[in-house]
Design a protein around this motif. Structure first.
Motif, mmCIF file in Angstrom:
data_model
loop_
_atom_site.group_PDB
_atom_site.id
_atom_site.type_symbol
_atom_site.label_atom_id
_atom_site.label_comp_id
_atom_site.label_asym_id
_atom_site.label_seq_id
_atom_site.Cartn_x
_atom_site.Cartn_y
_atom_site.Cartn_z
ATOM 1 N N GLY A 179 5.009 2.540 -1.923
ATOM 2 C CA GLY A 179 4.791 1.188 -2.442
ATOM 3 C C GLY A 179 4.770 0.088 -1.404
ATOM 4 O O GLY A 179 3.815 -0.705 -1.347
ATOM 5 N N PRO A 180 5.803 -0.020 -0.546
ATOM 6 C CA PRO A 180 5.797 -1.100 0.450
ATOM 7 C C PRO A 180 4.610 -1.042 1.406
ATOM 8 O O PRO A 180 4.112 -2.075 1.850
ATOM 9 C CB PRO A 180 7.119 -0.885 1.200
ATOM 10 C CG PRO A 180 7.997 -0.177 0.223
ATOM 11 C CD PRO A 180 7.078 0.702 -0.560
ATOM 12 N N MET A 181 4.141 0.160 1.717
ATOM 13 C CA MET A 181 3.006 0.280 2.623
ATOM 14 C C MET A 181 1.720 -0.226 1.961
ATOM 15 O O MET A 181 0.869 -0.836 2.621
ATOM 16 C CB MET A 181 2.828 1.742 3.067
ATOM 17 C CG MET A 181 3.996 2.294 3.859
ATOM 18 S SD MET A 181 4.317 1.362 5.399
ATOM 19 C CE MET A 181 5.764 0.424 4.923
ATOM 20 N N LEU A 182 1.581 0.010 0.658
ATOM 21 C CA LEU A 182 0.424 -0.539 -0.053
ATOM 22 C C LEU A 182 0.481 -2.063 -0.101
ATOM 23 O O LEU A 182 -0.535 -2.737 0.098
ATOM 24 C CB LEU A 182 0.380 0.024 -1.482
ATOM 25 C CG LEU A 182 -0.178 1.439 -1.644
ATOM 26 C CD1 LEU A 182 0.020 1.919 -3.078
ATOM 27 C CD2 LEU A 182 -1.659 1.503 -1.266
ATOM 28 N N VAL A 183 1.663 -2.617 -0.353
ATOM 29 C CA VAL A 183 1.806 -4.073 -0.370
ATOM 30 C C VAL A 183 1.432 -4.652 0.990
ATOM 31 O O VAL A 183 0.721 -5.665 1.084
ATOM 32 C CB VAL A 183 3.247 -4.482 -0.751
ATOM 33 C CG1 VAL A 183 3.422 -6.001 -0.612
ATOM 34 C CG2 VAL A 183 3.553 -4.058 -2.174
#
Length: 249
Positions: free
Chosen positions: A156-160
């Motif tokens: 998730g954080p990498m997509l954000v």
């Protein structure tokens, strides 16, 4: 009966973590392993029982931010769904033996992503408004969603961060798109798992019901806990599980 109660409690805690640290799999997957589930069964059951219910709730919570995304959101969802299907298909095609080999490294990788993710996101959004490059965002979405369908924790954080670099709208819009893409990837993988995978449906029932309740409670109360403390605890459980997996070989 004791196992059912443990699964209900695990689902609840997983829902709380999904509303805060955002990576319930890093806690729920190791605990399923500790309860005696084989790695492949634990992974697919965790995806169907915890990851899917919590991502559905998150998507509903971001309806306002997604209202005007239109074509971009549709393209990202298609890329996420296709990547999730590829990842889920690879998991089932390669089988349990191959998954057991990579489990410790997936856990360590996910722990690093969970700990580093917020720092990466903060750094990205200090750089100002991006120009809006949809094509690279689609490629990155597809690649990350393959990992999401195969295992998925910490993505998730990498997509954000990727959407912050490539798309307009700020961190809330990026996070809303991330939730939608993660839902699409996990939905595609879940369809594969439900039809072809070794899902423990009794465990799914216990996990899914309590994870929805945990997500609701977490959204209202767990944010009082320091985010760094939750992330550290979740990442620590993943590293511990990785070490145990390596020792048991």
């Amino acid at each position: 009966m004791n196992t059912v109660l443990l699964l209900v409690g695990l689902g609840f805690v997983g829902g709380v973590i999904a509303s805060t640290a955002g990576s319930p799999s890093l806690l729920s997957f190791p605990i399923l392993l500790a309860l005696g589930y084989p790695p492949l069964v634990a992974n697919v059951t965790n995806t169907v029982g915890i990851v899917m219910p919590t991502t559905i709730g998150g998507s509903l919570g971001y309806r306002a931010e997604l209202k005007n995304e239109g074509r971009k959101a549709v393209l990202l969802v298609l890329a996420g769904g296709l990547g999730g299907a590829v990842g889920g298909g690879l998991l089932l095609l390669l089988g349990g033996r191959a998954f057991e080999v990579v489990v410790p490294w997936l856990l360590v990788c996910a722990a690093v992503l969970v700990l580093a993710g917020p720092w990466v996101v903060r750094r990205v959004f200090r750089g100002g408004e991006p120009k809006g490059r949809t094509a690279p965002a689609l490629a990155i979405t597809f690649a990350f969603s393959i990992y999401g369908g195969y295992f998925g924790a910490g993505v998730g954080p990498m997509l954000v961060a990727a959407y912050g670099l490539l798309l307009r709208g700020g961190v809330q819009r990026a996070n809303a798109l991330k939730v939608l893409v993660v839902l699409a990837a996990n939905l595609a993988a879940t369809i594969f798992f439900a039809i072809f995978g070794p899902v423990d449906w009794n465990a799914v029932l216990a996990l899914a019901t309590s994870s929805v309740i945990g997500g609701y409670v977490g959204a209202h109360t767990a944010r009082r806990m320091p985010d760094w403390l939750l992330r550290t605890a979740v990442a620590g459980s993943a590293v511990a599980a990785a070490v145990i997996q390596l020792i048991q070989r």
